[in-house]
Structures are given as structure tokens and as C-alpha cells.
Design a protein around this motif. Sequence first.
Motif, PDB file in Angstrom:
ATOM      1  N   HIS A 108       0.843  -1.203   0.000  1.00 17.21           N
ATOM      2  CA  HIS A 108       0.000   0.000   0.000  1.00 17.21           C
ATOM      3  C   HIS A 108       0.876   1.251   0.000  1.00 17.21           C
ATOM      4  O   HIS A 108       0.659   2.173  -0.785  1.00 17.21           O
ATOM      5  CB  HIS A 108      -0.945  -0.015   1.200  1.00 17.21           C
ATOM      6  CG  HIS A 108      -1.962   1.081   1.175  1.00 17.21           C
ATOM      7  ND1 HIS A 108      -1.699   2.340   1.653  1.00 17.21           N
ATOM      8  CD2 HIS A 108      -3.241   1.102   0.709  1.00 17.21           C
ATOM      9  CE1 HIS A 108      -2.766   3.094   1.493  1.00 17.21           C
ATOM     10  NE2 HIS A 108      -3.716   2.368   0.914  1.00 17.21           N
ATOM     11  N   ALA A 129     -11.604  -4.365  -4.273  1.00 17.74           N
ATOM     12  CA  ALA A 129     -11.453  -2.908  -4.321  1.00 17.74           C
ATOM     13  C   ALA A 129     -10.110  -2.517  -4.932  1.00 17.74           C
ATOM     14  O   ALA A 129     -10.041  -1.589  -5.744  1.00 17.74           O
ATOM     15  CB  ALA A 129     -11.598  -2.311  -2.920  1.00 17.74           C
ATOM     16  N   SER A 148     -10.425  -0.346  -8.148  1.00 23.70           N
ATOM     17  CA  SER A 148     -10.300   1.103  -7.932  1.00 23.70           C
ATOM     18  C   SER A 148      -8.926   1.552  -7.458  1.00 23.70           C
ATOM     19  O   SER A 148      -8.728   2.733  -7.201  1.00 23.70           O
ATOM     20  CB  SER A 148     -11.338   1.547  -6.898  1.00 23.70           C
ATOM     21  OG  SER A 148     -12.623   1.117  -7.268  1.00 23.70           O
ATOM     22  N   ALA A 186      -6.417   3.701  -3.022  1.00 26.63           N
ATOM     23  CA  ALA A 186      -6.885   4.866  -2.275  1.00 26.63           C
ATOM     24  C   ALA A 186      -8.087   4.506  -1.412  1.00 26.63           C
ATOM     25  O   ALA A 186      -9.020   3.846  -1.853  1.00 26.63           O
ATOM     26  CB  ALA A 186      -7.254   5.995  -3.232  1.00 26.63           C
ATOM     27  N   GLY A 187      -8.025   4.918  -0.155  1.00 25.55           N
ATOM     28  CA  GLY A 187      -9.154   4.751   0.749  1.00 25.55           C
ATOM     29  C   GLY A 187      -9.333   3.372   1.347  1.00 25.55           C
ATOM     30  O   GLY A 187     -10.377   3.091   1.948  1.00 25.55           O
ATOM     31  N   LEU A 188      -8.347   2.500   1.223  1.00 27.22           N
ATOM     32  CA  LEU A 188      -8.496   1.139   1.749  1.00 27.22           C
ATOM     33  C   LEU A 188      -8.013   0.979   3.193  1.00 27.22           C
ATOM     34  O   LEU A 188      -8.143  -0.096   3.767  1.00 27.22           O
ATOM     35  CB  LEU A 188      -7.749   0.141   0.846  1.00 27.22           C
ATOM     36  CG  LEU A 188      -8.301  -0.018  -0.560  1.00 27.22           C
ATOM     37  CD1 LEU A 188      -7.516  -1.072  -1.320  1.00 27.22           C
ATOM     38  CD2 LEU A 188      -9.779  -0.362  -0.532  1.00 27.22           C
ATOM     39  N   GLU A 189      -7.502   2.052   3.769  1.00 26.30           N
ATOM     40  CA  GLU A 189      -6.943   1.949   5.122  1.00 26.30           C
ATOM     41  C   GLU A 189      -7.979   1.469   6.143  1.00 26.30           C
ATOM     42  O   GLU A 189      -7.678   0.631   6.994  1.00 26.30           O
ATOM     43  CB  GLU A 189      -6.359   3.297   5.569  1.00 26.30           C
ATOM     44  CG  GLU A 189      -5.211   3.790   4.723  1.00 26.30           C
ATOM     45  CD  GLU A 189      -5.646   4.527   3.453  1.00 26.30           C
ATOM     46  OE1 GLU A 189      -4.762   4.909   2.682  1.00 26.30           O
ATOM     47  OE2 GLU A 189      -6.860   4.713   3.228  1.00 26.30           O
ATOM     48  N   SER A 190      -9.169   1.990   6.066  1.00 24.20           N
ATOM     49  CA  SER A 190     -10.216   1.612   7.021  1.00 24.20           C
ATOM     50  C   SER A 190     -10.599   0.146   6.875  1.00 24.20           C
ATOM     51  O   SER A 190     -10.755  -0.571   7.865  1.00 24.20           O
ATOM     52  CB  SER A 190     -11.445   2.509   6.831  1.00 24.20           C
ATOM     53  OG  SER A 190     -12.477   2.103   7.689  1.00 24.20           O
ATOM     54  N   GLN A 210      -8.723  -2.170   5.623  1.00 19.25           N
ATOM     55  CA  GLN A 210      -7.566  -2.941   6.061  1.00 19.25           C
ATOM     56  C   GLN A 210      -7.546  -3.055   7.584  1.00 19.25           C
ATOM     57  O   GLN A 210      -7.250  -4.122   8.131  1.00 19.25           O
ATOM     58  CB  GLN A 210      -6.283  -2.284   5.546  1.00 19.25           C
ATOM     59  CG  GLN A 210      -5.058  -3.136   5.694  1.00 19.25           C
ATOM     60  CD  GLN A 210      -3.873  -2.514   4.987  1.00 19.25           C
ATOM     61  OE1 GLN A 210      -4.009  -1.976   3.884  1.00 19.25           O
ATOM     62  NE2 GLN A 210      -2.725  -2.570   5.607  1.00 19.25           N
TER      63      GLN A 210
END
Length: 118
Positions: A49, A86, A90, A93-97, A99
Motif C-alpha cells: 500500500h 477494491a 479502484s 486509495a481509501g483502503l486503510e479503514s 484494512q
Amino acid sequence: MSNLPLIDPEAINNLRSLGSDDDDSFLREIVTLFLEDTPKRFEELRVSHAAGDTVKYARAAHSVKGSASNLGAMRVRAVAEKLEYAAKQSGLAGLESLQADLEREFAEAQVELRKLLA
């Protein structure tokens, strides 16, 4: 994810049936491998990431999904599947939550799976 079982008892029984009749050594081995390997895949998720490597990220999520599925860790599998999809669709971006959700689900599954080792 809460509508899914944390650990699918049928998957555990299936793994038990693959071992010898007198002990759970096969099941214990599979559980131990999952508990030792999954944190390594989480590290791969974090590193890929940070590097923006979507291919490696999706591969690590796929690995978690597969091993969780084999063991019956249903919630872990479901979140890993979402991460893999995801990332492929896509990007990162935005996968931290999501994860973080994966790591929380693993922590809960870990508690239950360790009971099988006791």
C-alpha cells in the motif's frame, strides 16, 4: 460482517476429518500456520500500500482470503475479499479503514482459533 459466523464449525469439522482419528494434529497444524502466516500477509498489505503496488496488494489480500476460507474464518475471508476486489477495481486509495477492519476481524478469529490449540 457480523451476520457471518466468526469461525465456520463445518470447516473446522472438515479439517478434523482430514487428520487421523485419534488426535487433532492436522487441524492444529493448519491453525498454527494460519496464525503465523496471516500477520506476514498484513505486513505485505502495508508495504505494498505504501509503495502503491496494487498487484502485490491484491495478491496479499487474495492470499488472506484463501487461507481464511480454508480454515472457515468467514469474517476475515469476507473483508479480505472486499480488499482484493477494491484494489483490483479502484486502486489503493481509501483502503486503510477496510484494512484495519481486516486486522480486527483477524484478532477476533485468532482468539477463537487459539482455543483449538489449547
